[in-house]
Design an enzyme around this catalytic site. Structure first.
Site, PDB file in Angstrom:
ATOM      1  N   ARG A  94       1.620   3.683 -42.176  1.00 58.49           N
ATOM      2  CA  ARG A  94       1.457   2.275 -41.544  1.00 58.49           C
ATOM      3  C   ARG A  94       2.135   1.235 -41.913  1.00 58.49           C
ATOM      4  NH1 ARG A  94      -1.633   4.710 -38.819  1.00 58.49           N
ATOM      5  NH2 ARG A  94      -3.812   4.798 -38.500  1.00 58.49           N
TER       6      ARG A  94
ATOM      7  N   GLU B 270       0.567  -5.455 -34.868  1.00 61.97           N
ATOM      8  CA  GLU B 270       0.698  -4.721 -33.753  1.00 61.97           C
ATOM      9  C   GLU B 270      -0.014  -5.411 -32.639  1.00 61.97           C
ATOM     10  OE1 GLU B 270      -0.071  -0.631 -34.597  1.00 61.97           O
ATOM     11  OE2 GLU B 270       1.708  -0.520 -36.075  1.00 61.97           O
TER      12      GLU B 270
ATOM     13  N   HIS C  20       3.707   2.583 -31.975  1.00 63.11           N
ATOM     14  CA  HIS C  20       2.925   3.272 -32.350  1.00 63.11           C
ATOM     15  C   HIS C  20       2.123   4.296 -31.521  1.00 63.11           C
ATOM     16  CE1 HIS C  20      -0.616   2.875 -35.722  1.00 63.11           C
ATOM     17  NE2 HIS C  20      -0.337   3.997 -35.485  1.00 63.11           N
TER      18      HIS C  20
END
Length: 350
Positions: free
Chosen positions: A263, A292, A311
């Protein structure tokens, strides 16, 4: 007397995989209304097309379906708000299976209080993504050692350097993996196949076959001092926030390759940029970020020795099948009264 269990499919899923869930046990009723679910834009698109809108009648039908179930496949609307609503409205809810490997952040973002969170279980799809994430981590290590960013820049500029610059051998080098869970161990397996020596961190420190040294976070600096590459697989929790700070990067050898598939909040991005600029980190391969989507003004976008991945490294064409298979296994355990794996901790949210 057989207890009947109702499962509601809350996110997009192929009909043949729904049939696999139905086949787990005759006592299971599966509620599945594909017209109420947004179409997938690509394999394992759990949120579905953002332009999809239910009519008011369909919206009512969707929530009525979910409120009939003891078990949900997916968070409603694949969102923390959806989880919060179903927790308030469905008194029979016993278990929600999340599509993500790290669903703790979504559970925390739901804002549900401790008492409510203890009324039902949330499991994650941890492990399903281990292989694609480990392969991506290996890509990042190889990119760093083989100077792929510099090669791409030279190719774009049509430059054939006069001096031949050697690359580094992966075999014989040392990798440190923060988070020796399923993703970390799969990364370690691939790294060992490439000839790397692997050490790493684990919350519960214990010997692991094939791992040279295991330490807790308090021993991370000592491991980093000998690392040629570092892969982070840790989830985002209060205990891991900015674990990779200026002190952590300073503890690394100059030229360390850094990969993050955990993360983004685990990394202090300003400290990472400093480490890239002063040579402590020679290359960074990043699939996750503190914010994000990555903000347009982030220097990471244009840094010559950074790969930005949106991601997506966990995604594969097989993901829906793998998650459904994991859910079916968990459903069998649930029906048999066993302990569900990969539970989200309602206190620490990992």
């Amino acid at each position: 007397m057989t207890t009947l269990t109702t499962v509601a499919i809350a996110v997009p899923l192929e009909a043949e995989l729904v049939d696999r869930i139905r086949a787990v046990d005759p006592s299971v009723t599966v509620l599945y209304e594909p017209d109420l679910l947004p179409p997938e834009r690509f394999p394992a698109d759990h949120s579905g097309d953002p332009d999809f809108k239910r009519t008011p009648a369909q919206e009512e039908q969707y929530w009525a379906m979910l409120n009939k179930a003891q078990v949900l496949y997916g968070l409603p609307n694949e969102s923390p708000a959806g989880l919060a609503r179903i927790a308030r409205e469905n008194p029979r809810l016993q278990w929600v299976h999340a599509m993500a490997a790290g669903a703790g952040g979504a559970v925390k973002a739901s804002g549900l209080d401790q008492e409510t969170l203890l009324k039902f279980k949330v499991t994650t799809s941890a492990g399903v993504h281990a292989l694609p994430l480990a392969e991506f981590a290996a890509l990042g290590i190889l990119n760093g050692f083989k100077r792929s960013a510099e090669l791409a820049q030279d190719q774009a500029a049509k430059v054939w350097p006069e001096l031949r610059t050697p690359t580094r051998l992966v075999s014989g080098s040392t990798l440190v993996v923060t988070g020796l869970g399923e993703i970390g161990l799969e990364t370690a397996r691939i790294a060992r196949a490439l000839g790397m020596t692997v050490s790493g961190t684990k919350r519960n420190v214990e010997p692991i076959e094939g791992i040279e040294q295991v330490a807790g976070n308090d021993g991370l600096a000592g491991l980093l001092a000998s690392a040629d590459a570092v892969v982070n697989t840790l989830p985002g929790t209060p205990y891991t926030e900015k674990l990779f700070n200026r002190a952590a990067f300073a503890a690394m050898k100059p030229g360390t390759v850094f990969v993050n598939v955990g993360r983004g909040t685990v990394v202090d991005e300003d400290a990472l940029l400093e480490a890239l600029d002063n040579g402590q980190v020679s290359y960074a391969c990043l699939d996750v970020f503190a914010v994000e989507p990555l903000p347009q003004d982030s220097p990471l976008w244009n840094h010559p020795r950074v790969m930005v991945s949106p991601h997506t490294s966990a995604l594969s064409a097989a993901e829906n099948r793998l998650i459904a298979e994991r859910f079916c296994s968990n459903l069998r355990t649930f029906l048999d009264g066993g302990d569900l794996p990969h539970l989200v901790d309602p206190v620490h949210f990992y």
